[in-house]
Structure formats: C-alpha cells, structure tokens
Design a protein around this motif. Structure first.
Motif, mmCIF file in Angstrom:
data_model
loop_
_atom_site.group_PDB
_atom_site.id
_atom_site.type_symbol
_atom_site.label_atom_id
_atom_site.label_comp_id
_atom_site.label_asym_id
_atom_site.label_seq_id
_atom_site.Cartn_x
_atom_site.Cartn_y
_atom_site.Cartn_z
ATOM 1 N N GLN A 1 1.832 -2.884 -7.037
ATOM 2 C CA GLN A 1 0.799 -2.544 -8.033
ATOM 3 C C GLN A 1 -0.566 -2.355 -7.371
ATOM 4 O O GLN A 1 -1.319 -1.453 -7.717
ATOM 5 N N HIS A 2 -0.858 -3.194 -6.371
ATOM 6 C CA HIS A 2 -2.125 -3.054 -5.639
ATOM 7 C C HIS A 2 -2.168 -1.707 -4.916
ATOM 8 O O HIS A 2 -3.144 -0.958 -5.032
ATOM 9 N N GLU A 3 -1.090 -1.397 -4.187
ATOM 10 C CA GLU A 3 -1.077 -0.155 -3.398
ATOM 11 C C GLU A 3 -1.033 1.086 -4.281
ATOM 12 O O GLU A 3 -1.709 2.077 -4.011
ATOM 13 N N PHE A 4 -0.217 1.051 -5.328
ATOM 14 C CA PHE A 4 -0.111 2.222 -6.198
ATOM 15 C C PHE A 4 -1.418 2.450 -6.956
ATOM 16 O O PHE A 4 -1.756 3.581 -7.288
ATOM 17 N N ASP A 5 -2.160 1.384 -7.232
ATOM 18 C CA ASP A 5 -3.500 1.523 -7.825
ATOM 19 C C ASP A 5 -4.366 2.450 -6.969
ATOM 20 O O ASP A 5 -5.114 3.279 -7.498
ATOM 21 N N HIS A 6 -4.257 2.297 -5.639
ATOM 22 C CA HIS A 6 -5.052 3.146 -4.744
ATOM 23 C C HIS A 6 -4.764 4.632 -5.010
ATOM 24 O O HIS A 6 -5.643 5.476 -4.858
ATOM 25 N N LEU A 7 -3.539 4.947 -5.402
ATOM 26 C CA LEU A 7 -3.172 6.352 -5.643
ATOM 27 C C LEU A 7 -3.770 6.863 -6.955
ATOM 28 O O LEU A 7 -3.796 8.061 -7.205
ATOM 29 N N PRO B 1 -4.902 7.210 0.731
ATOM 30 C CA PRO B 1 -6.351 7.386 0.531
ATOM 31 C C PRO B 1 -7.182 6.470 1.438
ATOM 32 O O PRO B 1 -8.319 6.801 1.777
ATOM 33 N N GLN B 2 -6.607 5.348 1.859
ATOM 34 C CA GLN B 2 -7.335 4.418 2.731
ATOM 35 C C GLN B 2 -7.502 4.948 4.153
ATOM 36 O O GLN B 2 -8.247 4.379 4.936
ATOM 37 N N ILE B 3 -6.767 6.023 4.483
ATOM 38 C CA ILE B 3 -7.023 6.692 5.762
ATOM 39 C C ILE B 3 -7.565 8.095 5.499
ATOM 40 O O ILE B 3 -7.498 8.981 6.346
ATOM 41 N N GLY C 1 -6.580 -9.326 -1.360
ATOM 42 C CA GLY C 1 -7.592 -8.758 -0.488
ATOM 43 C C GLY C 1 -7.224 -7.303 -0.263
ATOM 44 O O GLY C 1 -6.185 -6.844 -0.743
ATOM 45 N N CYS C 2 -8.075 -6.555 0.425
ATOM 46 C CA CYS C 2 -7.808 -5.137 0.632
ATOM 47 C C CYS C 2 -8.493 -4.705 1.929
ATOM 48 O O CYS C 2 -9.653 -5.073 2.160
ATOM 49 N N LEU C 3 -7.804 -3.916 2.737
ATOM 50 C CA LEU C 3 -8.382 -3.487 4.017
ATOM 51 C C LEU C 3 -9.618 -2.599 3.798
ATOM 52 O O LEU C 3 -10.445 -2.474 4.690
ATOM 53 N N SER C 4 -9.741 -2.007 2.613
ATOM 54 C CA SER C 4 -10.914 -1.181 2.307
ATOM 55 C C SER C 4 -12.064 -1.999 1.729
ATOM 56 O O SER C 4 -13.127 -1.450 1.425
HETATM 57 NI NI NI Z 1 -5.951 -2.204 -0.958
#
Ligand code: NI
Length: 184
Positions: free
Chosen positions: A139-145, A49-51, A97-100
């Motif tokens: 957990q951070h990345e899967f949250d994005h999903l 989703p970040q791309i 932190g988060c790239l988004s």
């Molecule tokens: Ni992130």
C-alpha cells in the motif's frame, strides 16, 4: 547502477504514474537498478517515481525480515502495472518511513488485507490477496504510483510537527547516506 533517490518536493512524486507495455525498453535493467538503489539505501521497497520515472514499476525485498517472518525468506519481487482492487478488514497503525522522506518516521493507519493485480517482469498477470506486513509495504509503494506519500495520511497535528523537516527538504537540506535529488 545506483540511481539518485528523488526527495520530497520533486514534482514526479506527485504525478499519477502510467502503465507500461511489454515494448518498454530496458525494463530488466531498470528493475536491477531499482533493487541496487534500494539496497544501497537500506530500503525494503522502491517505486519508479522515486527515481524520477512516472511509470508503474515497484520493487520490494523483505528478506531482511526473514528471521522474524520466515515467509519473507528470499522474498524479492518486481510489480509491473500494479493496482489495488480492494481493501478489506480493519485498519491498523504501524510506523513507516520512506526513502524520499529521510528522517521522518510516523505511524500510519492502513488496512491489513488487500486484493491486488499486477504483472511480473515477464508481463504475466497475477491477482492475489495479501495480508500483514506485505500488505502494508504494498500500500505504501503503490501509493507512490498515485502521486501519494505516507505523510498524506497523517493528522493535521502530526503534519505540523514534521513541517520543519519538510521545509528543509525543499531547501535541499537532507542528511542521509545515499545519493539524492532534491529540488534545490
Ligand atoms: Ni516511500
């Protein structure tokens, strides 16, 4: 190919991402592009989703931590259709932190041990128990999903303190070294 990273405010970051099938066209290339985009932005994890793609694909590379954590030497993995099955143990607080969300770093409480299932890029199924820093990143990345971002875990007070930065992002005012896509 380096892709622009979608910034806070982009609706795709709030969608629940869909599983993909082995027929999904161009998956290998997509994964390569995601790694390349993530390296360029000095990230250790990136979710589709970040791309701009609402699909369940995540890439993680923790090699940068190999000096302190030898188990992360050459750790580079793509997770297809991942789901968290169970969260165990106590919660611990670590700064994220988060790239988004460029320029925002806040402590987030998460479980230290989780059980996950996912497929690798060849659609072989895996089920694993993971703990420590990798459990944090996953957990951070899967949250994005799930359409979630790490700021959703912050207290109302901390949210209030980052409000100005979030408003700037919505206005397209983002200061970072990588290519981004804001809503304005
Ligand atoms: Ni992130």
């Amino acid at each position: 190919m380096i892709l622009p990273i979608y910034i806070y405010g982009q609706p795709v970051l709030r969608k629940v991402a869909e599983d993909i099938t082995p027929e999904y066209q161009g998956l290998k290339e997509l994964i390569e592009n995601m790694f390349e985009t993530m390296y360029k932005a000095d990230g250790v994890g990136l979710a589709a989703p970040q791309i701009g793609l609402p699909i369940r694909v995540v890439v993680i590379d923790l090699d940068v931590y190999a000096d302190e954590h030898p188990e992360f030497k050459d750790f580079r993995k793509a997770y297809i259709n991942p789901h968290i099955l169970e969260k165990k143990s106590e919660e611990i607080s670590i700064e994220e932190g988060c790239l988004s969300l460029p320029g925002i770093h806040e402590p987030v409480k998460r479980k230290n041990r989780i059980r996950v299932k996912y497929m690798d890029e060849n659609f072989t199924e895996h089920e694993e128990e993971i703990e420590g820093y990798l459990a944090r990143v996953i957990q951070h990345e899967f949250d994005h999903l799930e359409g979630k971002m790490f700021i959703d875990h912050l207290s109302p007070l901390r949210k209030q303190m980052i409000k100005g930065k979030l408003t700037n992002m919505l206005k397209g005012k983002v200061g970072c070294s990588y290519k981004v896509k804001t809503i304005k």
